[in-house]
Design a protein around this motif. Structure first.
Motif, PDB file in Angstrom:
ATOM      1  N   ASP A  29       0.879  -1.355  -0.127  1.00  0.00           N
ATOM      2  CA  ASP A  29       0.271  -0.114   0.345  1.00  0.00           C
ATOM      3  C   ASP A  29       1.234   1.010   0.066  1.00  0.00           C
ATOM      4  N   MET A  30       2.268   1.507   0.311  1.00  0.00           N
ATOM      5  CA  MET A  30       2.892   2.788   0.246  1.00  0.00           C
ATOM      6  C   MET A  30       3.712   2.903  -1.145  1.00  0.00           C
ATOM      7  N   GLU A  31       3.864   4.361  -1.237  1.00  0.00           N
ATOM      8  CA  GLU A  31       4.304   4.492  -2.690  1.00  0.00           C
ATOM      9  C   GLU A  31       5.516   5.651  -2.072  1.00  0.00           C
ATOM     10  N   TYR A  32       6.352   5.768  -3.470  1.00  0.00           N
ATOM     11  CA  TYR A  32       7.381   6.894  -3.323  1.00  0.00           C
ATOM     12  C   TYR A  32       7.122   8.201  -3.087  1.00  0.00           C
ATOM     13  N   SER A  33       7.607   8.242  -1.954  1.00  0.00           N
ATOM     14  CA  SER A  33       7.045  10.732  -2.598  1.00  0.00           C
ATOM     15  C   SER A  33       8.308  11.653  -2.261  1.00  0.00           C
ATOM     16  N   ILE A  34       8.322  11.571  -3.797  1.00  0.00           N
ATOM     17  CA  ILE A  34       9.733  12.573  -3.492  1.00  0.00           C
ATOM     18  C   ILE A  34      10.448  13.605  -2.958  1.00  0.00           C
ATOM     19  N   SER A  35       8.800  14.071  -2.167  1.00  0.00           N
ATOM     20  CA  SER A  35       9.404  15.666  -1.853  1.00  0.00           C
ATOM     21  C   SER A  35       9.757  14.798  -0.212  1.00  0.00           C
ATOM     22  N   ASP A  36       9.440  14.233   0.408  1.00  0.00           N
ATOM     23  CA  ASP A  36       9.768  13.279   1.682  1.00  0.00           C
ATOM     24  C   ASP A  36      10.825  12.708   1.168  1.00  0.00           C
ATOM     25  N   ASP A  37      10.398  12.337   0.400  1.00  0.00           N
ATOM     26  CA  ASP A  37      11.582  11.283  -0.052  1.00  0.00           C
ATOM     27  C   ASP A  37      12.197   9.996   1.137  1.00  0.00           C
ATOM     28  N   GLU A  38      10.788   9.610   0.922  1.00  0.00           N
ATOM     29  CA  GLU A  38      10.718   7.695   1.165  1.00  0.00           C
ATOM     30  C   GLU A  38       8.978   7.920   0.973  1.00  0.00           C
ATOM     31  N   TRP A  39       9.129   6.381   1.208  1.00  0.00           N
ATOM     32  CA  TRP A  39       8.168   5.278   1.158  1.00  0.00           C
ATOM     33  C   TRP A  39       6.772   5.788   2.158  1.00  0.00           C
ATOM     34  N   VAL A  40       5.705   6.244   2.079  1.00  0.00           N
ATOM     35  CA  VAL A  40       4.253   6.731   2.260  1.00  0.00           C
ATOM     36  C   VAL A  40       3.170   5.546   1.868  1.00  0.00           C
ATOM     37  N   LYS A  41       2.920   5.331   3.101  1.00  0.00           N
ATOM     38  CA  LYS A  41       1.088   4.672   3.220  1.00  0.00           C
ATOM     39  C   LYS A  41       0.250   5.012   2.063  1.00  0.00           C
ATOM     40  N   THR A  42      -0.697   4.927   1.328  1.00  0.00           N
ATOM     41  CA  THR A  42      -1.786   5.444   0.752  1.00  0.00           C
ATOM     42  C   THR A  42      -2.911   5.108   1.384  1.00  0.00           C
ATOM     43  N   SER A  43      -3.238   3.858   2.263  1.00  0.00           N
ATOM     44  CA  SER A  43      -4.430   4.018   3.023  1.00  0.00           C
ATOM     45  C   SER A  43      -4.271   4.890   4.287  1.00  0.00           C
ATOM     46  N   PRO A  44      -5.056   5.487   4.556  1.00  0.00           N
ATOM     47  CA  PRO A  44      -5.217   6.636   6.107  1.00  0.00           C
ATOM     48  C   PRO A  44      -4.788   5.375   7.219  1.00  0.00           C
ATOM     49  N   ASN A  45      -5.277   3.803   7.921  1.00  0.00           N
ATOM     50  CA  ASN A  45      -5.119   3.113   8.559  1.00  0.00           C
ATOM     51  C   ASN A  45      -5.336   1.903   8.416  1.00  0.00           C
ATOM     52  N   PRO A  46      -4.537   0.910   9.296  1.00  0.00           N
ATOM     53  CA  PRO A  46      -3.587   2.088   9.980  1.00  0.00           C
ATOM     54  C   PRO A  46      -2.411   2.991   9.438  1.00  0.00           C
ATOM     55  N   THR A  47      -1.872   3.959  10.058  1.00  0.00           N
ATOM     56  CA  THR A  47      -0.754   4.695   9.519  1.00  0.00           C
ATOM     57  C   THR A  47       0.541   3.942  10.035  1.00  0.00           C
TER      58      THR A  47
END
Length: 350
Positions: free
Chosen positions: A270-288
């Motif tokens: 469920d994660m995608e790479y955020s260029i602005s954060d330079d990190e993998w982040v979850k696309t679905s909010p629960n659970p974070t």
């Protein structure tokens, strides 16, 4: 005194009916209220007379007479001794938990912890949440007992887990009650809305219950199967519980180990790479769950269960290959996970 002996005898018979009779199918809130009223009556009798040896002997003799007559009706009946009168409400509650004939409406009422408990008033007592009141008392006893092992899940969760497993044992002892056992768990889950994290600790404590019999093993396996069907709850369990509890569960329960790994894989997918954060982040909010926390979950799991690593490494590597087999950060969550997990494992080893 004749009235006291008569009431005492009737109360003991009531305890036997609650624990062994199918008549409880007809019980409602008013019946339950009367039953706990007489249980409190027995506690009052004990409190008033336990320091009077002469009256104690009379009461004990009456208990023996009643126990003998009740045993003739219910062969599996366990005698009530004089000291147990001091905690008669608990005896009644445990009897109900162990009687598979108790209707789900009564169980829902007893396990409801959303309403304040009032068991001090003498008329029309509110039984909603009675289990919660007794759990608080038993938890305090467990905390204050210096010779018991401390529970990672917490004393209150451990006590509630014990009651949960007693009820499952009773229901699963009869093959026809399997659906009722599932409804019971669903009811308890619904009753814990607003206290989901606490219920996660209850589940953990229940799954870590020592299985000393085939019946107890069956109850633990049933609870595990039920949990795996509740995908949202399973994810909450994996995110809300402490690392120590998750590791204990992974070590002790093979089914949970595999379910835990599947949850971690889902979080990663469920994660995608955020260029602005330079990190993998979850696309679905629960659970974070952050990428760092996800990595820590994986590392903890493999440290607790080293035999998993070889097969999982191959699986993650195949997933990385399916993404193009790039070694550049940010192109494949599986490749980045493998890299971080290897770093984490090597750091822990050194």
């Amino acid at each position: 005194m004749e009235a006291v002996l008569r009431n005492l005898s009737s109360s003991v018979e009531l305890l036997a009916v609650a624990a062994h009779s199918g008549e409880v199918q007809q019980w409602d809130k008013q019946t339950m209220s009367r039953a706990f009223h007489w249980a409190r009556y027995c506690e009052h009798v004990f409190s008033r007379f336990h320091n009077n040896p002469a009256i104690c002997r009379i009461l004990e003799k009456q208990l023996q007479i009643t126990n003998n007559s009740v045993r003739a009706v219910f062969p599996g009946y366990r005698e009530v001794c004089f000291l147990e009168l001091s905690r008669c409400q608990h005896v009644l509650l445990v009897g109900l938990l162990n009687n598979p004939e108790v209707p789900i409406s009564i169980m829902k009422m007893l396990f409801d912890n959303t309403s304040p408990v009032n068991i001090q008033q003498g008329e029309d007592e509110d039984l909603t949440g009675l289990c919660s009141h007794i759990i608080q008392y038993k938890s305090a006893c467990k905390v204050l007992t210096p010779f018991t092992d401390s529970s990672v899940a917490g004393a209150d969760a451990e006590v509630q887990a014990g009651m949960l497993m007693e009820r499952l044992d009773a229901l699963l002892s009869q093959a026809s009650k399997t659906c009722q056992a599932e409804r019971f768990l669903d009811t308890v889950l619904k009753g814990c809305e607003g206290a989901s994290e606490h219920f996660c600790r209850v589940i953990a404590a229940a799954l870590l219950t020592r299985t000393n019999s085939a019946a107890q093993t069956a109850s633990v396996n049933f609870l595990l199967d039920w949990l795996q069907q509740k995908h949202t709850l399973l994810q909450l369990v994996c995110s809300a519980l402490s690392s120590a509890l998750l590791i204990d569960l992974a070590k002790e329960r093979l089914k949970f180990r595999h379910a835990y790994f599947d949850v971690l894989k889902k979080w990663a997918s469920d994660m995608e790479y955020s260029i602005s954060d330079d990190e993998w982040v979850k696309t679905s909010p629960n659970p974070t769950v952050s990428f760092q926390k996800l990595t820590e979950h994986f590392v903890g799991l493999f440290e607790a269960c080293p035999s998993l690593w070889n097969d999982v490494e191959k699986e993650l590597n195949n997933l990385k290959i399916s993404d193009g087999d790039f070694d550049v950060r940010g192109l494949s969550v599986w490749g980045d996970l493998l890299s971080e997990i290897n770093k984490g494992l090597s750091i822990r080893v050194t």
